[in-house]
Scaffold this motif. Structure first.
Motif: not given
Length: 155
Positions: A70-94
């Motif tokens: 999720v890109f910020r208005a100030d493109r010099h700052k790194p974007p936020f990164l969003v994991l869905t609940a399903a992706q978070a479950r996959q990471v937890a399983g891994f």
């Protein structure tokens, strides 16, 4: 954070991460925050190595730096990164199944020169293993609640 509370707005996410008041954070953050130290890129290296099983590749690469930007208005700052609940479950399983020693063995030759070489390996191993356990616990709790994950990287 609970998926219904998540907003796809960089402005909203900036306010969430920058505002320390409980009136903004309390309704959407369940007080399960994990903060990686300034060596988060080295922590990423633990998980970014080649996977013997291609099916493991996606959750493996989402542990530290993964997520939809999720890109910020100030493109010099790194974007936020969003994991869905399903992706978070996959990471937890891994992470629940991951063998930290195998992950370390794959990354150690690249990491050790920055952490005192072979003589510094016990301390480096311990620091990375501790971070791994914290990430494992964080993602396990997140999956248990069915929450999404929002990551804010330092500029």
């Amino acid at each position: 954070m609970p998926p219904p509370a998540l907003r796809n707005s960089a402005t909203w996410l900036e306010r969430l991460f920058e505002d320390e008041s409980e009136t903004v954070r309390q309704p959407v953050v369940r007080h399960r925050e994990e903060v990686l130290d300034t060596r988060y890129l080295d922590q990423e290296r633990i998980y970014a190595g080649a996977s013997p099983n291609p099916a493991e590749a996606r959750p493996r690469t989402q542990v530290v730096l993964g997520g939809r930007p999720v890109f910020r208005a100030d493109r010099h700052k790194p974007p936020f990164l969003v994991l869905t609940a399903a992706q978070a479950r996959q990471v937890a399983g891994f992470l629940a199944m991951a063998d930290f020693d195998a992950l370390w063995d794959f990354a150690r030759d690249e990491l050790l020169p920055r952490y005192g070489g072979v003589t510094g390996e016990p301390e480096a191993w311990h620091a990375f293993a501790s971070a791994h356990q914290e990430l494992r616990a964080f993602y396990a709790r997140t999956a248990e609640y069915g929450d999404a994950v929002v990551k804010s990287l330092p500029a």
